[in-house]
Design a protein around this motif. Structure first.
Motif, mmCIF file in Angstrom:
data_model
loop_
_atom_site.group_PDB
_atom_site.id
_atom_site.type_symbol
_atom_site.label_atom_id
_atom_site.label_comp_id
_atom_site.label_asym_id
_atom_site.label_seq_id
_atom_site.Cartn_x
_atom_site.Cartn_y
_atom_site.Cartn_z
ATOM 1 N N ILE A 198 42.937 42.635 46.534
ATOM 2 C CA ILE A 198 43.253 41.503 45.645
ATOM 3 C C ILE A 198 44.704 40.976 45.720
ATOM 4 C CG2 ILE A 198 43.061 40.370 43.462
ATOM 5 C CD1 ILE A 198 40.552 41.809 42.861
ATOM 6 N N PRO A 199 45.517 42.018 45.624
ATOM 7 C CA PRO A 199 47.014 41.558 45.513
ATOM 8 C C PRO A 199 47.431 40.677 47.043
ATOM 9 C CG PRO A 199 47.057 43.719 44.522
ATOM 10 C CD PRO A 199 45.585 43.402 45.028
ATOM 11 N N ALA A 200 47.052 41.347 47.824
ATOM 12 C CA ALA A 200 47.451 40.558 49.206
ATOM 13 C C ALA A 200 46.647 39.291 49.334
ATOM 14 C CB ALA A 200 47.085 41.530 50.387
ATOM 15 N N ALA A 201 45.449 39.315 48.957
ATOM 16 C CA ALA A 201 44.789 37.848 49.031
ATOM 17 C C ALA A 201 45.104 36.821 48.033
ATOM 18 C CB ALA A 201 43.353 38.088 48.522
ATOM 19 N N VAL A 202 45.706 37.253 46.880
ATOM 20 C CA VAL A 202 46.223 36.199 46.192
ATOM 21 C C VAL A 202 47.594 35.619 46.667
ATOM 22 C CG1 VAL A 202 47.390 37.367 44.475
ATOM 23 C CG2 VAL A 202 46.431 35.253 43.835
ATOM 24 N N ALA A 203 48.525 36.735 47.191
ATOM 25 C CA ALA A 203 49.866 36.317 47.880
ATOM 26 C C ALA A 203 49.632 35.416 48.839
ATOM 27 C CB ALA A 203 50.530 37.772 48.409
ATOM 28 N N ALA A 204 48.452 35.564 49.781
ATOM 29 C CA ALA A 204 48.078 34.719 51.140
ATOM 30 C C ALA A 204 47.324 33.487 50.825
ATOM 31 C CB ALA A 204 47.279 35.629 51.864
ATOM 32 N N GLY A 205 47.423 33.202 49.437
ATOM 33 C CA GLY A 205 46.665 32.036 48.902
ATOM 34 C C GLY A 205 45.246 31.981 49.206
ATOM 35 N N LYS A 206 44.468 32.971 49.141
ATOM 36 C CA LYS A 206 42.993 32.926 49.502
ATOM 37 C C LYS A 206 42.235 32.432 48.218
ATOM 38 C CE LYS A 206 42.871 35.708 53.516
ATOM 39 N NZ LYS A 206 43.277 37.044 54.093
#
Ligand code: ARG
Length: 255
Positions: free
Chosen positions: A88-96
């Motif tokens: 989740i953290p990487a996904a939100v950072a990547a705008g997913k």
């Protein structure tokens, strides 16, 4: 001389425009959400009472209520995307997605890649153990097989503690608690309210050990430098003031 002045003026104007664009960053995320008509929430729906599968299907829980209030404030629909917590953290950072709402603890490590709203609730790690196991404190994990959901603060705690015989890391809390039920694990390190919910669902088999292991705070995660942060904070402040967060918790806890 005149030529130079003109050149200088043009240069300064160019610099100013560049500066303005930089200040606006990637533009307004709030405007983008309103335009698309939906607020996309990233979660891991294995974590009652914060996010779990409702009887009629679909993800419900405290975090979803908070996100619904934010969607209402923006006048858009809520869309829930379910994934493994560790992603989740990487996904939100990547705008997913626009918001990470996953019973997520504020940590310095996560702050490196995303922003957090104000906290909406305090949290703590506890031990979820077989009933009558005698395991009560972190010291009792000595030589035991300990389960965690990978990438969580429970994982971090068990790893730091360092006294377990082994740490078994599961993608979901559902898998970790199934392993505990089947006797593969001696304990699971997990957040208090999910631990109590799982213990209540398995009343004679599991219990929550007595002692709080950590002091944490839950917040929503949002991509860095987004204007959504202010909106989300406004909604959280209102919900807290109206006592709604506590109401969500009791509505989603087993009666
Ligand atoms: N609070 C812990 C953390 O932030 C665990 C969160 C797990 N959330 C979930 N939806 N499974 O690391």
């Amino acid at each position: 001389m005149k030529k130079w002045t003109r050149l200088l003026t043009a240069l300064m104007a160019a610099l100013l425009i560049c500066g303005m664009f930089a200040a606006c960053g990637k533009g307004s995320e709030v405007a983008e959400i309103k335009k698309s008509g939906k607020l996309v929430v990233l979660t891991s729906s294995d974590f009652p009472p914060f996010e779990y599968q409702g009887e009629e299907g679909g993800t419900i829980g405290v975090d979803m209520e908070i996100c619904q209030a934010i969607a209402d404030e923006l006048g858009v629909e809520l869309e829930v995307v379910d994934m493994d917590f560790a992603d989740i953290p990487a996904a939100v950072a990547a705008g997913k997605g626009h918001i990470a709402a996953a019973g997520m603890t504020v940590t310095e490590e996560r702050r490196q890649i995303m922003d957090f709203t104000e906290s909406y609730l305090p949290a703590a790690q506890y031990l979820l153990v077989p009933a009558g196991s005698g395991i009560k404190t972190a010291a009792d994990l000595e030589g035991k097989v300990v389960g965690v959901q990978v990438g969580t603060t429970g994982d971090h705690f068990a790893t730091q503690q360092g006294n377990a015989k082994s740490i078994e890391r599961y993608a979901t809390l559902t898998e970790a608690s199934a392993a505990l039920m089947s006797g593969k694990l001696d304990a699971v390190v997990v957040d208090e309210l999910p631990a109590r919910a799982i213990a209540a669902q398995n009343a004679d088999k599991l219990e929550v050990a007595g002692e709080k292991l950590t002091e944490e705070e839950y917040a929503l995660g949002i991509a860095k430098d987004s204007d959504l942060l202010k909106k989300a904070n406004k909604v959280i402040a209102e919900l807290k003031e109206e006592g709604k967060i506590d109401a969500f918790v009791s509505n989603h806890s087993m009666k």
